[in-house]
Motif scaffolding. Structure first.
Motif, PDB file in Angstrom:
ATOM      1  N   LYS A  57      25.496  17.915  55.418  1.00  0.00           N
ATOM      2  CA  LYS A  57      26.947  17.750  55.430  1.00  0.00           C
ATOM      3  C   LYS A  57      27.574  18.508  54.268  1.00  0.00           C
ATOM      4  O   LYS A  57      28.625  19.138  54.407  1.00  0.00           O
ATOM      5  N   GLN A  58      26.937  18.429  53.106  1.00  0.00           N
ATOM      6  CA  GLN A  58      27.443  19.144  51.946  1.00  0.00           C
ATOM      7  C   GLN A  58      27.474  20.645  52.199  1.00  0.00           C
ATOM      8  O   GLN A  58      28.433  21.326  51.837  1.00  0.00           O
ATOM      9  N   MET A  59      26.445  21.164  52.834  1.00  0.00           N
ATOM     10  CA  MET A  59      26.377  22.599  53.074  1.00  0.00           C
ATOM     11  C   MET A  59      27.390  23.041  54.120  1.00  0.00           C
ATOM     12  O   MET A  59      27.861  24.181  54.093  1.00  0.00           O
ATOM     13  N   SER A  60      27.735  22.160  55.061  1.00  0.00           N
ATOM     14  CA  SER A  60      28.774  22.513  56.031  1.00  0.00           C
ATOM     15  C   SER A  60      30.104  22.714  55.313  1.00  0.00           C
ATOM     16  O   SER A  60      30.893  23.598  55.658  1.00  0.00           O
ATOM     17  N   GLY A  61      30.358  21.893  54.309  1.00  0.00           N
ATOM     18  CA  GLY A  61      31.544  22.081  53.494  1.00  0.00           C
ATOM     19  C   GLY A  61      31.459  23.342  52.658  1.00  0.00           C
ATOM     20  O   GLY A  61      32.477  23.991  52.389  1.00  0.00           O
ATOM     21  N   PHE A  62      30.241  23.712  52.260  1.00  0.00           N
ATOM     22  CA  PHE A  62      30.039  24.911  51.443  1.00  0.00           C
ATOM     23  C   PHE A  62      30.408  26.172  52.211  1.00  0.00           C
ATOM     24  O   PHE A  62      30.786  27.186  51.620  1.00  0.00           O
ATOM     25  N   GLU A  73      36.687  15.730  53.058  1.00  0.00           N
ATOM     26  CA  GLU A  73      36.082  15.477  54.369  1.00  0.00           C
ATOM     27  C   GLU A  73      35.205  14.239  54.365  1.00  0.00           C
ATOM     28  O   GLU A  73      35.208  13.452  55.322  1.00  0.00           O
ATOM     29  N   PHE A  74      34.462  14.024  53.295  1.00  0.00           N
ATOM     30  CA  PHE A  74      33.452  12.971  53.303  1.00  0.00           C
ATOM     31  C   PHE A  74      33.734  11.825  52.325  1.00  0.00           C
ATOM     32  O   PHE A  74      32.991  10.845  52.296  1.00  0.00           O
ATOM     33  N   ALA A 106      36.814  21.899  63.809  1.00  0.00           N
ATOM     34  CA  ALA A 106      37.272  20.837  62.906  1.00  0.00           C
ATOM     35  C   ALA A 106      37.426  21.345  61.475  1.00  0.00           C
ATOM     36  O   ALA A 106      37.196  20.624  60.519  1.00  0.00           O
ATOM     37  N   GLY A 107      37.794  22.616  61.365  1.00  0.00           N
ATOM     38  CA  GLY A 107      38.025  23.182  60.044  1.00  0.00           C
ATOM     39  C   GLY A 107      36.792  23.722  59.361  1.00  0.00           C
ATOM     40  O   GLY A 107      36.884  24.326  58.297  1.00  0.00           O
ATOM     41  N   PHE A 108      35.609  23.523  59.942  1.00  0.00           N
ATOM     42  CA  PHE A 108      34.370  24.009  59.339  1.00  0.00           C
ATOM     43  C   PHE A 108      33.816  25.165  60.173  1.00  0.00           C
ATOM     44  O   PHE A 108      33.450  24.976  61.330  1.00  0.00           O
ATOM     45  N   PRO A 109      33.742  26.373  59.620  1.00  0.00           N
ATOM     46  CA  PRO A 109      33.201  27.513  60.361  1.00  0.00           C
ATOM     47  C   PRO A 109      31.696  27.406  60.507  1.00  0.00           C
ATOM     48  O   PRO A 109      31.036  26.700  59.753  1.00  0.00           O
ATOM     49  N   SER A 110      31.156  28.148  61.492  1.00  0.00           N
ATOM     50  CA  SER A 110      29.712  28.103  61.714  1.00  0.00           C
ATOM     51  C   SER A 110      28.992  28.827  60.586  1.00  0.00           C
ATOM     52  O   SER A 110      29.532  29.746  59.954  1.00  0.00           O
ATOM     53  N   ALA A 111      27.747  28.413  60.350  1.00  0.00           N
ATOM     54  CA  ALA A 111      26.959  29.022  59.281  1.00  0.00           C
ATOM     55  C   ALA A 111      26.713  30.499  59.555  1.00  0.00           C
ATOM     56  O   ALA A 111      26.784  31.338  58.641  1.00  0.00           O
ATOM     57  N   LEU A 143      48.267  23.643  47.848  1.00  0.00           N
ATOM     58  CA  LEU A 143      46.973  23.035  47.563  1.00  0.00           C
ATOM     59  C   LEU A 143      46.702  21.975  48.615  1.00  0.00           C
ATOM     60  O   LEU A 143      47.602  21.250  49.022  1.00  0.00           O
ATOM     61  N   GLY A 144      45.452  21.898  49.063  1.00  0.00           N
ATOM     62  CA  GLY A 144      45.106  20.926  50.097  1.00  0.00           C
ATOM     63  C   GLY A 144      45.730  21.242  51.437  1.00  0.00           C
ATOM     64  O   GLY A 144      46.036  20.338  52.224  1.00  0.00           O
ATOM     65  N   MET A 145      45.894  22.518  51.743  1.00  0.00           N
ATOM     66  CA  MET A 145      46.576  22.909  52.969  1.00  0.00           C
ATOM     67  C   MET A 145      45.883  22.399  54.223  1.00  0.00           C
ATOM     68  O   MET A 145      46.534  22.013  55.192  1.00  0.00           O
ATOM     69  N   THR A 146      44.543  22.396  54.228  1.00  0.00           N
ATOM     70  CA  THR A 146      43.804  21.974  55.423  1.00  0.00           C
ATOM     71  C   THR A 146      43.359  20.512  55.367  1.00  0.00           C
ATOM     72  O   THR A 146      42.723  20.027  56.292  1.00  0.00           O
ATOM     73  N   ILE A 147      43.696  19.831  54.283  1.00  0.00           N
ATOM     74  CA  ILE A 147      43.367  18.410  54.175  1.00  0.00           C
ATOM     75  C   ILE A 147      44.319  17.605  55.051  1.00  0.00           C
ATOM     76  O   ILE A 147      45.497  17.944  55.172  1.00  0.00           O
ATOM     77  N   ALA A 148      43.816  16.548  55.656  1.00  0.00           N
ATOM     78  CA  ALA A 148      44.610  15.749  56.595  1.00  0.00           C
ATOM     79  C   ALA A 148      45.901  15.258  55.951  1.00  0.00           C
ATOM     80  O   ALA A 148      45.926  14.890  54.773  1.00  0.00           O
ATOM     81  N   ALA A 149      46.963  15.236  56.751  1.00  0.00           N
ATOM     82  CA  ALA A 149      48.266  14.807  56.246  1.00  0.00           C
ATOM     83  C   ALA A 149      48.224  13.374  55.742  1.00  0.00           C
ATOM     84  O   ALA A 149      48.884  13.036  54.750  1.00  0.00           O
ATOM     85  N   GLU A 150      47.442  12.514  56.401  1.00  0.00           N
ATOM     86  CA  GLU A 150      47.368  11.117  55.976  1.00  0.00           C
ATOM     87  C   GLU A 150      46.700  10.966  54.613  1.00  0.00           C
ATOM     88  O   GLU A 150      46.820   9.928  53.956  1.00  0.00           O
TER      89      GLU A 150
END
Length: 380
Positions: free
Chosen positions: A228-233, A99-100, A302-307, A50-57
């Motif tokens: 920004k929300q939709m980029s996460g979507f 992310e935010f 940065a972990g966010f794919p293009s729309a 869980l949280g594999m792509t979330i920053a280690a910090e």
């Protein structure tokens, strides 16, 4: 259940071995159980899935999106219901939140989310705001050091079981005033209705906010946060596409084995050309969609794919996954149609993902805009 940690618990081979050992048994039973599998969630948390792509910090794995995609596909091929937990813990609202979110917000909520002891749900859709998400009417009205939330949300995944909700709200008129807030289960003024079921067997509940007061520090993205929300979507859509392909492949493999073993008219089903072609068409569609999904994931910035690449991948994966599952069910006849196998479940789930997370029609509209280099407004 007890987890056995490995030296590289998130590698595809390790994930597959882990899933075979801990998740294969009971996979069919879990598929037909509507509630969230909390025991599985804690197990996956211990395995650092869980949280594999979330920053280690922030307590996450600090890995690439491709690592999370590989993991969810391996798990989904063995236990589809457990893959839903990986979706919630890697691709859904948690990714936007991580992310935010502010340091304080992440300190408050991420530890339990990553441990599988808490669950976050995205509350976006409303009666008049489905595909037209910007039509949402839920409001956030400033009141001193807090905000009053008023409105109703529908069809939210995990809304029956979630402990935290990422709620899309309107701070004022127009798209520029759309943002999001974090609301905990049990907050005064927030009620969760009776569960309702989708065809897939998943359950959801109406979420009602009436003068629901939240502190200012629970605002995730204020006015102007919609893009920004939709980029996460888009990350959520990648998880959707990954599970579509995995369940299509699961059903495909079941049908292939069935055709090799089942005999009718004195011949194995695998010798009938009409049935062969069903699997041929499914194999071509699955392989092509996997390539498009890999493109979107590997090109993610940065972990966010293009729309655009996400839309193409989800459209192809949704159609391929459903085609493969539906044809597998047809090939297997009454056996595939029975709840005694996962095939009919795969049909129902892949069909639902053609609606959830952006319908195939909306995705086509988005792709057309990229082709012609202009927007096509759907409004009158």
């Amino acid at each position: 259940m007890t987890a056995t940690l490995t030296d590289q618990p998130t590698s595809p081979a390790s994930v597959k071995a882990f899933a075979l050992e801990h998740l294969a048994a009971g996979a069919l039973q879990r598929a037909h159980e509507p509630s969230f599998p909390w025991a599985v969630a804690e197990l996956l948390g211990k395995q650092r899935l869980l949280g594999m792509t979330i920053a280690a910090e922030d307590g996450g794995g600090g890995l690439m999106l491709s690592d999370a995609v590989a993991a969810i596909r391996e798990v989904a091929m063995i236990c589809p219901k457990s893959a839903d937990v990986l979706q919630a813990g890697n691709f859904g609202a948690i990714r936007t939140f991580a992310e935010f979110g502010t340091p304080d917000q992440k300190n408050r909520y991420l530890p339990d989310l990553l441990a599988g002891k808490a669950l976050i749900s995205l509350a976006m859709s409303e009666a008049q705001a489905g595909s037209a998400a910007t039509e949402l009417q839920t409001t956030a009205t400033e009141d001193g050091d807090s905000y009053l939330i008023d409105g109703t949300k529908l069809w939210s995944t995990h809304s029956v079981d979630a402990t935290l909700f990422l709620v899309y709200v309107r701070f004022g008129p127009g798209t520029s005033n759309i943002g999001s807030v974090l609301i905990e289960r049990g907050t005064p003024g927030f009620t969760i209705g009776e569960p309702s079921s989708f065809m897939s067997g998943e359950v959801w509940a109406e979420l009602t906010f009436r003068n629901c007061r939240i502190p200012r520090e629970n605002v995730l993205l204020g006015p102007g946060g919609f893009k920004k929300q939709m980029s996460g979507f888009n990350v959520e859509r990648i998880g959707n596409a990954s599970r579509s392909l995995a369940l299509g492949r699961l059903a495909f493999e079941a049908a292939k084995e069935h055709m090799a073993q089942r005999t009718q008219f004195g011949r194995p089903l695998a010798e009938f050309q009409g049935l062969q072609w069903k699997l041929v068409n499914a194999a071509v569609a699955l392989d092509a969609a996997e390539g498009l999904l890999d493109r979107a994931v590997n090109n993610a910035s940065a972990g966010f794919p293009s729309a655009y690449e996400t839309s193409v991948a989800k459209l192809a994966a949704n159609e391929a996954g459903f085609l493969a599952a539906n044809e597998a069910m047809q090939v297997m006849g009454a056996t595939g149609f029975s709840t005694g196998t996962l095939v009919e479940y795969c049909v129902r789930r892949t069909r639902g993902w053609m609606i959830a997370g952006g319908s195939t029609e909306v995705l086509k509209n988005r792709i057309a805009e990229e082709i012609f280099g202009r927007r096509f407004s759907q409004r009158r």
